[in-house]
Design a protein around this motif. Structure first.
Motif, PDB file in Angstrom:
ATOM      1  N   GLY A 135      -0.682  25.225 -17.931  1.00 18.71           N
ATOM      2  CA  GLY A 135      -0.102  24.379 -16.910  1.00 18.71           C
ATOM      3  C   GLY A 135       1.397  24.218 -17.035  1.00 18.71           C
ATOM      4  N   ALA A 136       1.910  24.226 -18.267  1.00 17.60           N
ATOM      5  CA  ALA A 136       3.347  24.074 -18.476  1.00 17.60           C
ATOM      6  C   ALA A 136       4.122  25.227 -17.854  1.00 17.60           C
ATOM      7  CB  ALA A 136       3.647  23.974 -19.965  1.00 17.60           C
ATOM      8  N   GLN A 137       3.523  26.421 -17.842  1.00 21.38           N
ATOM      9  CA  GLN A 137       4.182  27.574 -17.239  1.00 21.38           C
ATOM     10  C   GLN A 137       4.078  27.553 -15.715  1.00 21.38           C
ATOM     11  OE1 GLN A 137       1.905  30.425 -19.519  1.00 21.38           O
ATOM     12  NE2 GLN A 137       3.696  31.026 -20.715  1.00 21.38           N
ATOM     13  N   LEU A 138       3.046  26.888 -15.190  1.00 22.34           N
ATOM     14  CA  LEU A 138       2.856  26.840 -13.747  1.00 22.34           C
ATOM     15  C   LEU A 138       3.655  25.719 -13.092  1.00 22.34           C
ATOM     16  CD1 LEU A 138      -0.999  27.492 -13.473  1.00 22.34           C
ATOM     17  CD2 LEU A 138       0.866  29.106 -13.054  1.00 22.34           C
ATOM     18  N   LEU A 139       3.972  24.666 -13.848  1.00 26.50           N
ATOM     19  CA  LEU A 139       4.682  23.526 -13.276  1.00 26.50           C
ATOM     20  C   LEU A 139       6.035  23.916 -12.678  1.00 26.50           C
ATOM     21  CD1 LEU A 139       4.850  20.517 -12.700  1.00 26.50           C
ATOM     22  CD2 LEU A 139       5.760  20.186 -15.020  1.00 26.50           C
ATOM     23  N   PRO A 140       6.868  24.709 -13.377  1.00 30.50           N
ATOM     24  CA  PRO A 140       8.142  25.105 -12.757  1.00 30.50           C
ATOM     25  C   PRO A 140       7.944  25.882 -11.462  1.00 30.50           C
ATOM     26  CG  PRO A 140       8.169  25.524 -15.112  1.00 30.50           C
ATOM     27  CD  PRO A 140       6.759  25.200 -14.753  1.00 30.50           C
ATOM     28  N   VAL A 141       6.891  26.696 -11.385  1.00 26.35           N
ATOM     29  CA  VAL A 141       6.625  27.468 -10.178  1.00 26.35           C
ATOM     30  C   VAL A 141       6.291  26.517  -9.024  1.00 26.35           C
ATOM     31  CG1 VAL A 141       5.265  29.336  -9.184  1.00 26.35           C
ATOM     32  CG2 VAL A 141       5.725  29.309 -11.631  1.00 26.35           C
ATOM     33  N   PHE A 142       5.509  25.487  -9.331  1.00 26.75           N
ATOM     34  CA  PHE A 142       5.178  24.471  -8.334  1.00 26.75           C
ATOM     35  C   PHE A 142       6.443  23.785  -7.830  1.00 26.75           C
ATOM     36  CE2 PHE A 142       4.409  20.003  -7.357  1.00 26.75           C
ATOM     37  CZ  PHE A 142       3.421  20.096  -6.380  1.00 26.75           C
ATOM     38  N   VAL A 143       7.352  23.436  -8.755  1.00 20.23           N
ATOM     39  CA  VAL A 143       8.586  22.749  -8.382  1.00 20.23           C
ATOM     40  C   VAL A 143       9.469  23.653  -7.522  1.00 20.23           C
ATOM     41  CG1 VAL A 143      10.681  21.658  -9.255  1.00 20.23           C
ATOM     42  CG2 VAL A 143       8.499  21.254 -10.405  1.00 20.23           C
ATOM     43  N   VAL A 144       9.520  24.936  -7.843  1.00 21.59           N
ATOM     44  CA  VAL A 144      10.286  25.882  -7.032  1.00 21.59           C
ATOM     45  C   VAL A 144       9.705  25.941  -5.619  1.00 21.59           C
ATOM     46  CG1 VAL A 144      10.801  28.335  -6.695  1.00 21.59           C
ATOM     47  CG2 VAL A 144      11.181  27.269  -8.918  1.00 21.59           C
ATOM     48  N   GLY A 145       8.377  25.965  -5.507  1.00 23.74           N
ATOM     49  CA  GLY A 145       7.755  25.942  -4.187  1.00 23.74           C
ATOM     50  C   GLY A 145       8.082  24.669  -3.432  1.00 23.74           C
ATOM     51  N   LEU A 146       8.081  23.544  -4.153  1.00 26.40           N
ATOM     52  CA  LEU A 146       8.367  22.250  -3.537  1.00 26.40           C
ATOM     53  C   LEU A 146       9.803  22.205  -3.028  1.00 26.40           C
ATOM     54  CD1 LEU A 146       6.956  19.466  -3.099  1.00 26.40           C
ATOM     55  CD2 LEU A 146       8.005  18.733  -5.241  1.00 26.40           C
ATOM     56  N   ALA A 147      10.755  22.619  -3.871  1.00 24.87           N
ATOM     57  CA  ALA A 147      12.166  22.592  -3.471  1.00 24.87           C
ATOM     58  C   ALA A 147      12.468  23.663  -2.425  1.00 24.87           C
ATOM     59  CB  ALA A 147      13.060  22.786  -4.691  1.00 24.87           C
ATOM     60  N   GLY A 148      11.864  24.824  -2.595  1.00 23.29           N
ATOM     61  CA  GLY A 148      12.138  25.920  -1.675  1.00 23.29           C
ATOM     62  C   GLY A 148      11.452  25.789  -0.336  1.00 23.29           C
ATOM     63  N   SER A 149      10.557  24.810  -0.202  1.00 23.79           N
ATOM     64  CA  SER A 149       9.791  24.691   1.041  1.00 23.79           C
ATOM     65  C   SER A 149      10.646  24.300   2.234  1.00 23.79           C
ATOM     66  CB  SER A 149       8.641  23.692   0.866  1.00 23.79           C
ATOM     67  OG  SER A 149       9.121  22.393   0.553  1.00 23.79           O
ATOM     68  N   ILE A 150      11.911  23.920   1.995  1.00 27.71           N
ATOM     69  CA  ILE A 150      12.778  23.693   3.149  1.00 27.71           C
ATOM     70  C   ILE A 150      12.968  24.991   3.936  1.00 27.71           C
ATOM     71  CG2 ILE A 150      14.002  21.721   2.170  1.00 27.71           C
ATOM     72  CD1 ILE A 150      16.309  23.665   1.532  1.00 27.71           C
ATOM     73  N   HIS A 151      12.810  26.126   3.246  1.00 29.24           N
ATOM     74  CA  HIS A 151      12.884  27.419   3.939  1.00 29.24           C
ATOM     75  C   HIS A 151      11.680  27.592   4.865  1.00 29.24           C
ATOM     76  CE1 HIS A 151      13.896  31.542   4.734  1.00 29.24           C
ATOM     77  NE2 HIS A 151      12.812  32.010   4.150  1.00 29.24           N
ATOM     78  N   CYS A 152      10.554  26.962   4.510  1.00 28.73           N
ATOM     79  CA  CYS A 152       9.345  27.060   5.324  1.00 28.73           C
ATOM     80  C   CYS A 152       9.503  26.362   6.665  1.00 28.73           C
ATOM     81  CB  CYS A 152       8.152  26.454   4.590  1.00 28.73           C
ATOM     82  SG  CYS A 152       7.779  27.215   3.001  1.00 28.73           S
ATOM     83  N   VAL A 153      10.474  25.450   6.751  1.00 29.33           N
ATOM     84  CA  VAL A 153      10.703  24.739   8.012  1.00 29.33           C
ATOM     85  C   VAL A 153      10.995  25.736   9.120  1.00 29.33           C
ATOM     86  CG1 VAL A 153      12.240  23.125   9.206  1.00 29.33           C
ATOM     87  CG2 VAL A 153      11.480  22.631   6.883  1.00 29.33           C
ATOM     88  N   GLY A 154      11.809  26.752   8.800  1.00 33.93           N
ATOM     89  CA  GLY A 154      12.131  27.754   9.798  1.00 33.93           C
ATOM     90  C   GLY A 154      11.046  28.800   9.969  1.00 33.93           C
ATOM     91  N   MET A 155      10.383  29.171   8.870  1.00 37.01           N
ATOM     92  CA  MET A 155       9.394  30.241   8.913  1.00 37.01           C
ATOM     93  C   MET A 155       8.082  29.804   9.550  1.00 37.01           C
ATOM     94  SD  MET A 155      10.807  32.977   7.522  1.00 37.01           S
ATOM     95  CE  MET A 155       9.454  34.009   6.938  1.00 37.01           C
ATOM     96  N   CYS A 156       7.628  28.607   9.185  1.00 34.66           N
ATOM     97  CA  CYS A 156       6.297  28.160   9.603  1.00 34.66           C
ATOM     98  C   CYS A 156       6.312  26.858  10.393  1.00 34.66           C
ATOM     99  CB  CYS A 156       5.390  27.970   8.389  1.00 34.66           C
ATOM    100  SG  CYS A 156       5.166  29.448   7.385  1.00 34.66           S
ATOM    101  N   GLY A 157       7.490  26.230  10.516  1.00 39.21           N
ATOM    102  CA  GLY A 157       7.545  24.921  11.163  1.00 39.21           C
ATOM    103  C   GLY A 157       7.016  24.922  12.578  1.00 39.21           C
ATOM    104  N   GLY A 158       7.392  25.936  13.335  1.00 41.25           N
ATOM    105  CA  GLY A 158       6.973  25.986  14.733  1.00 41.25           C
ATOM    106  C   GLY A 158       5.471  26.088  14.898  1.00 41.25           C
ATOM    107  N   ILE A 159       4.839  26.907  14.073  1.00 37.01           N
ATOM    108  CA  ILE A 159       3.415  27.139  14.250  1.00 37.01           C
ATOM    109  C   ILE A 159       2.580  25.932  13.840  1.00 37.01           C
ATOM    110  CG2 ILE A 159       3.015  28.227  11.988  1.00 37.01           C
ATOM    111  CD1 ILE A 159       1.189  30.201  13.465  1.00 37.01           C
ATOM    112  N   VAL A 160       2.965  25.244  12.755  1.00 34.55           N
ATOM    113  CA  VAL A 160       2.186  24.080  12.343  1.00 34.55           C
ATOM    114  C   VAL A 160       2.436  22.904  13.279  1.00 34.55           C
ATOM    115  CG1 VAL A 160       1.994  24.751   9.922  1.00 34.55           C
ATOM    116  CG2 VAL A 160       3.948  23.395  10.655  1.00 34.55           C
ATOM    117  N   THR A 161       3.642  22.822  13.844  1.00 38.73           N
ATOM    118  CA  THR A 161       3.915  21.781  14.835  1.00 38.73           C
ATOM    119  C   THR A 161       3.086  22.010  16.090  1.00 38.73           C
ATOM    120  OG1 THR A 161       6.177  21.520  14.007  1.00 38.73           O
ATOM    121  CG2 THR A 161       5.720  20.672  16.206  1.00 38.73           C
TER     122      THR A 161
END
Length: 252
Positions: free
Chosen positions: A3-29
């Motif tokens: 889990g210690a090795q996976l936690l940073p990956v989770f945090v990167v996904g959490l912080a990087g998810s602002i990029h998802c606003v443009g990629m997937c925002g329209g479809i989920v909205t």
């Protein structure tokens, strides 16, 4: 992989998810907009929100599932190649590459350097070539007004060219096995889940807030820090325990 090795990956996904606003925002909205309460519902607004949530979660389940398949392929391929030919320094080269990709991602999120856009453009070429097969399938799934259709759409959308996904897939190459590669991409996908679930329920309000420059800079700096720490560990060899806890990649 623990889990210690996976936690940073989770945090990167959490912080990087602002990029998802443009990629997937329209479809989920759009999924939220097409949600309808069942007939004879006592509280229509609550029922509509619940229906929207089920569609958004189904879409994200399909999307994260596609990430896990890609991670399994990357981890399995790299693990098999390493077993067949144990070339000195190959794994460390991947380690450097993975962390350089994180640095690039952090700069990309801050709009300070758009180098990852080149990778996305290359991926779009392959995506366009697959359109004769993927296009008709996606049309049959729109509008995604049921959970199964939302899941299938997410499973297809997860293969959309994305520099952020490519950055983390580079890390999956270091996982050493298909199972670990899938686990790593699962952690990353779960990190992006809060943002995309919020977009599905709040729509334009959250989308506007996440596009503010201070938010993008803060998230980009966090991802950039992971990459810089990983590069420092690679350059310094033996490092303190606190640094190893923040490294995105497994031990070389």
């Amino acid at each position: 992989m623990n889990g210690a090795q996976l936690l940073p990956v989770f945090v990167v996904g959490l912080a990087g998810s602002i990029h998802c606003v443009g990629m997937c925002g329209g479809i989920v909205t759009a999924m939220s907009a097409t949600a309808r309460p069942p007939p004879n519902t006592v509280i229509p607004i609550v029922a509509a929100r619940a229906d929207a949530l089920s569609h958004v979660l189904a879409y994200n389940a399909g999307r994260i599932g596609s990430y896990m398949i890609a991670g399994a392929l990357a981890g399995g391929l790299a693990g098999g190649a390493r077993n067949l030919a144990a070339v000195a320094g190959v794994q460390m080269s991947f380690y450097w590459l993975a962390n350089l990709m994180l640095v690039a991602l952090g700069l990309y999120l801050m709009n300070a350097w758009r180098g990852l856009a080149v990778l996305e453009q290359g991926g779009r070429v392959l995506w366009q070539r697959a359109q004769p097969v993927i296009g008709p399938a996606m049309k049959t799934l729109m509008p995604a007004d049921t959970a199964p259709k939302s899941f299938a759409l997410g499973a297809l959308w997860g293969w959309l060219p994305c520099g952020m996904v490519y950055s983390v897939l580079t890390t999956a190459l270091l996982s050493g096995s298909a199972a670990d590669g899938a686990a790593l991409m699962l952690a990353f996908g779960l990190g992006t889940l809060p943002m995309l679930t919020g977009l599905g329920l709040l729509g334009a309000r959250l989308q506007k807030a996440m596009q503010r420059r201070p938010v993008r800079i803060a998230c980009g700096l966090l991802v950039l820090a992971f990459g810089v720490i990983g590069l420092a560990r690679a350059a310094g060899g033996v490092t303190p325990e606190w640094m190893e806890m923040l490294c995105l990649t497994p031990h070389p």
